[in-house]
Design an enzyme around this catalytic site. Structure first.
Site, short mmCIF file in Angstrom:
data_model
loop_
_atom_site.label_atom_id
_atom_site.label_comp_id
_atom_site.label_asym_id
_atom_site.label_seq_id
_atom_site.Cartn_x
_atom_site.Cartn_y
_atom_site.Cartn_z
N CYS A 193 -0.45 -7.69 -9.13
CA CYS A 193 0.66 -7.58 -8.08
C CYS A 193 -0.72 -6.79 -7.31
CB CYS A 193 1.83 -6.97 -8.38
SG CYS A 193 3.04 -6.41 -7.37
N THR A 194 0.07 -5.16 -7.18
CA THR A 194 -0.61 -4.48 -6.33
C THR A 194 -1.60 -3.10 -7.01
OG1 THR A 194 1.71 -2.76 -6.41
CG2 THR A 194 0.93 -4.52 -4.78
#
Lengths: 208, 208
Positions: free
Chosen positions: A100-101
């Site tokens: 993800c981030t």
């Protein structure tokens, strides 16, 4: 084979626990959860806390580094000590990975300069602002650079199984898949921006 | 809408965190992690700990109860206080759910008598020994009885999205799916006993 998961306030729990369930089961795996200091670290929802075993400062090496995302990742893109720690660990890893981030942190640390990478679909511009080139693949592997990035949240499971086949072998990776009964049957087909119906995009836009 | 996740030593983290990531995002959701006593509770691998907010004794109601599995679940099938607590909570829930061998606890509590249910594929005989009828579906919903069981570990994500559509609505459930980017692309197709190649079954048999 030492797997290190950095934790920070505001991480996303599934970014960590998806890969954790896969990697912990590999032969010879040991797992360390690290944070600014040992103890419980709360997620982005403020309701789930995973326990960090040790402080970042006491972790000087990892075979596999797994960097989660979450709102807390986006808030730490100027956190020099954390970015320095990621860079220092990356110098000695067999693989440096993100979910993800988490890839924003790798990018901010300069590790994705000029490389293709993936991230959560809402973070594409931020990723590219740090010199990476976004690609919509679910898992992006750079063999020579020992870097793997995964798309949003649940993509960490696919990333970990992909890497498990290289760390161990494909039969072992499939044995892990069978033990976690990873035979996904989502009740809807809305898991990517391209697939989600307009009503879903409208709902999310209205919430912003 | 109060979601209660019981924790006990030896639970499987993904059984909890898969549904947690879905349910926590629903409008009006609140989450409680409960255990014999508050504080960190270690998983079946002994390496990941989630923090319990409160003691079982202090939780007297839930809208949705989510019972995880893991080696610790199999060890608690005679744990009268836990089974009594599950039964008491179930009396007031909108939905009582399980992931993986969490269904063994529901069955041992007498909640699955004469009903179809699912569990981890290695726990079929134990489930049936408590009076349930195993079915190989990934998610089994009994609307009238307010009971939902999910298959092994990762099936909790599919269960939670299925239930999210009923607790909220299908567009909201799909918005959650998009935010966790649940567009699964496993690198292998070995996630169920029927699909896994013989070499995988041989490897797991050799480890027993």
């Amino acid at each position: 084979m030492r797997f290190v998961f950095p934790l920070f306030e505001g991480f996303t729990t599934l970014d960590v626990i998806g890969p954790y369930e896969v990697f912990r089961s590999l032969p010879g795996a040991s797992v360390t959860f690290a944070a600014a200091e040992p103890g419980p670290v709360y997620d982005g929802n403020g309701t789930a806390a995973l326990t960090a075993d040790t402080a970042f400062a006491d972790v000087t090496g990892a075979d596999v580094l797994v960097v989660p995302g979450g709102p807390g990742a986006r808030r730490r893109l100027d956190d020099r000590p954390l970015l320095d720690w990621l860079r220092a660990l990356h110098a000695g890893t067999a693989w440096t990975t993100s979910v993800c981030t988490g890839s924003l942190l790798l990018a901010a640390a300069g590790l994705l300069d000029g490389r293709t990478a993936t991230t959560h679909w809402t973070a594409v511009k931020t990723l590219e602002s740090y010199g990476a080139t976004y690609t919509a693949d679910r898992v992006v592997v750079h063999e020579a650079d020992r870097l793997v990035t995964a798309a949003g949240v649940s993509a960490g499971i696919d990333m970990a199984l992909t890497l498990a086949a290289r760390l161990a072998d494909p039969v072992t990776a499939q044995a892990v898949q069978l033990m976690i009964e990873y035979d996904p049957q989502p009740p809807f087909d809305a898991g990517s921006p391209a697939k989600a119906p307009q009503a879903v995009h409208d709902l999310l836009a209205a919430r912003r």
